[in-house]
Design a protein around this motif. Structure first.
Motif, PDB file in Angstrom:
ATOM      1  N   ILE A  80      29.183  34.117  46.260  1.00  0.00           N
ATOM      2  CA  ILE A  80      29.857  35.210  45.547  1.00  0.00           C
ATOM      3  C   ILE A  80      31.020  34.613  44.758  1.00  0.00           C
ATOM      4  N   ALA A  81      31.283  35.176  43.587  1.00  0.00           N
ATOM      5  CA  ALA A  81      32.406  34.718  42.754  1.00  0.00           C
ATOM      6  C   ALA A  81      33.222  35.941  42.347  1.00  0.00           C
ATOM      7  N   ILE A  82      34.488  35.919  42.656  1.00  0.00           N
ATOM      8  CA  ILE A  82      35.393  37.046  42.382  1.00  0.00           C
ATOM      9  C   ILE A  82      36.195  36.754  41.122  1.00  0.00           C
ATOM     10  N   HIS A  83      36.373  37.788  40.298  1.00  0.00           N
ATOM     11  CA  HIS A  83      37.217  37.667  39.103  1.00  0.00           C
ATOM     12  C   HIS A  83      38.687  37.760  39.511  1.00  0.00           C
ATOM     13  N   PRO A  84      39.492  36.764  39.187  1.00  0.00           N
ATOM     14  CA  PRO A  84      40.886  36.733  39.646  1.00  0.00           C
ATOM     15  C   PRO A  84      41.747  37.865  39.096  1.00  0.00           C
ATOM     16  N   GLY A  85      41.409  38.409  37.941  1.00  0.00           N
ATOM     17  CA  GLY A  85      42.190  39.518  37.398  1.00  0.00           C
ATOM     18  C   GLY A  85      42.092  40.769  38.231  1.00  0.00           C
ATOM     19  N   SER A  86      41.096  40.836  39.112  1.00  0.00           N
ATOM     20  CA  SER A  86      40.937  42.004  39.982  1.00  0.00           C
ATOM     21  C   SER A  86      41.628  41.827  41.339  1.00  0.00           C
ATOM     22  N   LEU A  87      42.210  40.654  41.583  1.00  0.00           N
ATOM     23  CA  LEU A  87      42.910  40.409  42.854  1.00  0.00           C
ATOM     24  C   LEU A  87      44.212  41.196  42.938  1.00  0.00           C
TER      25      LEU A  87
END
Length: 137
Positions: free
Chosen positions: A95-102
């Motif tokens: 899985i890869a998370i978009h950092p702008g959504s952290l």
């Protein structure tokens, strides 16, 4: 023990949590990432497995084939459109998370850039980051 990453969309309809350590943190300048983000690149915190990954709320996904021909599944909030995470047909555990959504985007520390050969001259990235013309092996 590791870190506990939390985040969600701009309107608050979707939230996620992912405990653990990343295997890579990167910026990508490929055309798909530029188009999807509406900027010169996208960022990703990549995890080797989905262990502990939890999502509340409803996400929608759209698929696109990468250069390898394998599908990438992009998840976003259907209300506000915030890009949240990406999963991969060829590596279903990843899985890869978009950092702008952290919740804490400062937790993102990019290590390298992929598809730098496709980057735009106006998208100036940290000169100290290692840059790969395409996806490293």
């Amino acid at each position: 023990m590791g870190h506990n990453y939390t985040g969600g969309c701009a309107c608050g309809a979707v939230r996620y949590e992912k405990p653990g350590e990343t295997v890579a943190e990167l910026l990508c300048q490929c055309q798909h990432c530029r188009q999807r983000s509406g900027t010169g690149h996208s960022g990703y915190l990549v995890f080797a497995d989905r262990a502990g990954f939890a999502v509340t709320g409803v996400v929608k996904t759209w698929d696109i084939a990468g250069d390898s021909g394998n599908l990438k599944h992009h998840a976003f909030c259907p209300n506000c459109g915030t890009p949240l995470f990406v999963s991969f047909a060829a590596a279903p555990a990843m899985i890869a998370i978009h950092p702008g959504s952290l919740d804490d985007p400062a937790a993102f520390a990019p290590q390298f850039v992929t598809y730098h050969a496709r980057g735009q001259a106006w998208d100036n990235l940290d000169a100290g980051l290692q840059k790969f013309a395409a996806m490293p092996g």
